[in-house]
Structures are given as structure tokens and as C-alpha cells.
Design a protein around this motif. Structure first.
Motif, PDB file in Angstrom:
ATOM      1  N   ALA A  32       0.843  -1.202   0.000  1.00  0.00           N
ATOM      2  CA  ALA A  32       0.000   0.000   0.000  1.00  0.00           C
ATOM      3  C   ALA A  32       0.878   1.252   0.000  1.00  0.00           C
ATOM      4  O   ALA A  32       0.624   2.201  -0.741  1.00  0.00           O
ATOM      5  CB  ALA A  32      -0.919  -0.002   1.211  1.00  0.00           C
ATOM      6  N   LEU A  33       1.939   1.235   0.831  1.00  0.00           N
ATOM      7  CA  LEU A  33       2.827   2.405   0.889  1.00  0.00           C
ATOM      8  C   LEU A  33       3.555   2.614  -0.439  1.00  0.00           C
ATOM      9  O   LEU A  33       3.840   3.736  -0.831  1.00  0.00           O
ATOM     10  CB  LEU A  33       3.857   2.237   2.017  1.00  0.00           C
ATOM     11  N   ARG A  34       3.850   1.497  -1.125  1.00  0.00           N
ATOM     12  CA  ARG A  34       4.550   1.605  -2.411  1.00  0.00           C
ATOM     13  C   ARG A  34       3.584   1.732  -3.578  1.00  0.00           C
ATOM     14  O   ARG A  34       3.997   1.682  -4.744  1.00  0.00           O
ATOM     15  CB  ARG A  34       5.440   0.378  -2.616  1.00  0.00           C
ATOM     16  N   LEU A  35       2.305   1.852  -3.252  1.00  0.00           N
ATOM     17  CA  LEU A  35       1.248   2.002  -4.259  1.00  0.00           C
ATOM     18  C   LEU A  35       1.217   0.854  -5.267  1.00  0.00           C
ATOM     19  O   LEU A  35       0.864   1.053  -6.420  1.00  0.00           O
ATOM     20  CB  LEU A  35       1.381   3.345  -5.004  1.00  0.00           C
ATOM     21  N   CYS A  36       1.625  -0.360  -4.818  1.00  0.00           N
ATOM     22  CA  CYS A  36       1.561  -1.477  -5.759  1.00  0.00           C
ATOM     23  C   CYS A  36       0.585  -2.568  -5.290  1.00  0.00           C
ATOM     24  O   CYS A  36       0.470  -3.601  -5.935  1.00  0.00           O
ATOM     25  CB  CYS A  36       2.947  -2.031  -6.075  1.00  0.00           C
ATOM     26  N   ASP A  37      -0.096  -2.357  -4.181  1.00  0.00           N
ATOM     27  CA  ASP A  37      -1.129  -3.297  -3.747  1.00  0.00           C
ATOM     28  C   ASP A  37      -2.258  -2.512  -3.083  1.00  0.00           C
ATOM     29  O   ASP A  37      -2.051  -1.837  -2.081  1.00  0.00           O
ATOM     30  CB  ASP A  37      -0.535  -4.302  -2.751  1.00  0.00           C
ATOM     31  N   MET A  38      -3.441  -2.599  -3.657  1.00  0.00           N
ATOM     32  CA  MET A  38      -4.532  -1.747  -3.211  1.00  0.00           C
ATOM     33  C   MET A  38      -5.479  -2.433  -2.211  1.00  0.00           C
ATOM     34  O   MET A  38      -6.551  -1.918  -1.921  1.00  0.00           O
ATOM     35  CB  MET A  38      -5.346  -1.239  -4.421  1.00  0.00           C
TER      36      MET A  38
END
Lengths: 93, 132
Positions: A32-38
Motif C-alpha cells: 500500500a505504501l509503495r502504491l503497488c497493492d490496493m
């Protein structure tokens, strides 16, 4: 003692759901922090939306009290003031 | 069947169910979900064992009394609930390093532990500074 028991039961139910939706996992948190898993981004607003509806219903029925932080109220106030200031500037001819 | 289980529940469904639990909690006990005060109270409980007079005089702990309250049990419950969920779906296992970490930063457990500790300090400081 009853209060603590309620806390424990509520926690167990919440923890169960957090784990079943996998949002407590390292990969999901960092994702989530790396914007790759929502996954978390889907989970949290679902909780907030449902919770908001219910809590406001309880509030209207007089069955609940809101717990608003003093800082939130202050920040919202100044935020609104700024917005209002902007609005009045914009509405000047 | 196993792969379906491993994917877990839809985050929308589990999120909405969590919302319902929140509503019931507010309805029956007036408690909203939170966790960070528990860390403060626990620190207070530990320090109380070492130096009780100091704790009783600190303004912060006069306001945030070090005690085991609703939220303290809530945080313990989350841990128990999560273990129950992973054990019942047979995905529970001990793991020192997350895959994502290992792929990027290697196999050192000490390094991982140190970074996690520093991250924890920053996270709880920020949470308490913001008041929740």
C-alpha cells in the motif's frame, strides 16, 4: 471487567477479519505504501463508509456520542476559514 | 479449494463487516477503534513496576492512566483473532523475514530487526503526536 471483555471480543472479531482479508500482512502494508497493492485501500474506505452510516444513524437516534479530537476541530475550523477566505476573494467582482 | 482460501476474503466484504463491528461497538460500549494509546499505557505499566512514584507524578500518565482498559484488551484480541483466522485457514507459519524484504535487502535478521524497530519508533511517535 465487562468493558475489558467487550474489548477482547471486539478485538478478536476485528483481528479475524484483518487476517482473513490479509491486510495485516507485511506485503499488503508495504504494498500500500509503495502504491503497488490496493488491498488496504479497498478495505479501509469500506470500513469507514459502513461505519459512518451506522454511527450517524446511532447519533441521530441519540444512541451514540462522537469522539472528535480537539486538534481535528481546530484544524477543520481553520481549514474552513481559509476556504471561506478564498471563496470571498473569488466572489469579489 | 486451497488456492481460493489462500487468497483470503474480499477486502470490500471484510472491510464492510469491520464497519458493522465498529457500529455495534459504538452502540453497545461507546468505544471507537484505536490502538496507539495502548502502547503508551503499556509503557506506563512497565515503568510503574520500576519507578511507581515517578509515574504517579507525570502529567502525561495522570491523564493517560497506565491500566488495562477496553482498548488494551482490544489490541490483545486483534492478535488472538488474527492467529485464529490464519490457523483455521491453515496458512499459519513462523517467518522471520518477509519475502519482499528478503528479495530487496537480503537474509540478515539483525538488519531487518533494527529497521523494524526504528520504523516502530517513528510510527508510534507520529501516531501519538497526532493524538491517535
Amino acid at each position: 471487567m465487562k468493558e475489558q471483555l467487550y474489548g477482547l471480543i471486539t478485538g478478536i472479531l476485528f483481528g479475524f477479519l484483518l487476517q482473513r482479508a490479509q491486510v495485516v500482512r507485511y506485503d499488503k502494508q508495504l504494498g500500500a505504501l509503495r502504491l503497488c497493492d490496493m488491498t488496504i485501500v479497498k478495505f479501509m474506505p469500506s470500513t469507514i463508509l459502513v461505519g459512518m452510516l451506522g454511527v450517524y444513524l446511532l447519533l441521530d437516534l441519540g444512541l451514540a456520542k462522537l469522539s472528535i479530537k480537539a486538534t481535528v476541530r481546530k484544524n477543520m475550523g481553520s481549514g474552513l476559514n481559509i476556504q471561506q477566505g478564498r471563496f470571498s476573494l473569488q466572489s469579489q467582482p | 479449494m486451497k488456492t481460493i482460501l489462500d487468497k483470503g476474503w474480499s477486502p470490500y466484504l471484510a472491510g464492510a463487516l469491520s464497519g458493522i463491528i465498529l457500529i455495534l461497538s459504538v452502540w453497545f460500549t461507546g468505544k471507537y477503534f484505536g490502538a496507539s494509546t495502548t502502547f503508551v499505557r503499556s509503557a506506563g505499566l512497565i515503568e510503574k513496576m520500576l519507578n511507581a512514584p515517578r509515574i504517579s507524578k507525570m502529567d502525561y500518565f495522570v491523564k493517560k492512566v497506565p491500566k488495562i482498559d477496553w482498548q488494551w484488551m482490544f489490541v490483545v484480541g486483534i492478535l488472538i483473532g488474527a492467529v485464529l483466522a490464519s490457523a483455521s485457514s491453515r496458512i499459519f507459519r513462523w517467518k522471520a523475514l518477509p519475502d519482499m524484504w528478503e528479495a530487496r535487502f537480503g537474509h540478515s535478521r539483525v538488519k531487518r530487526g533494527m529497521v523494524a524497530f526504528i520504523g516502530g519508533v517513528v510510527a508510534i511517535f507520529g501516531a501519538r503526536l497526532a493524538g491517535g
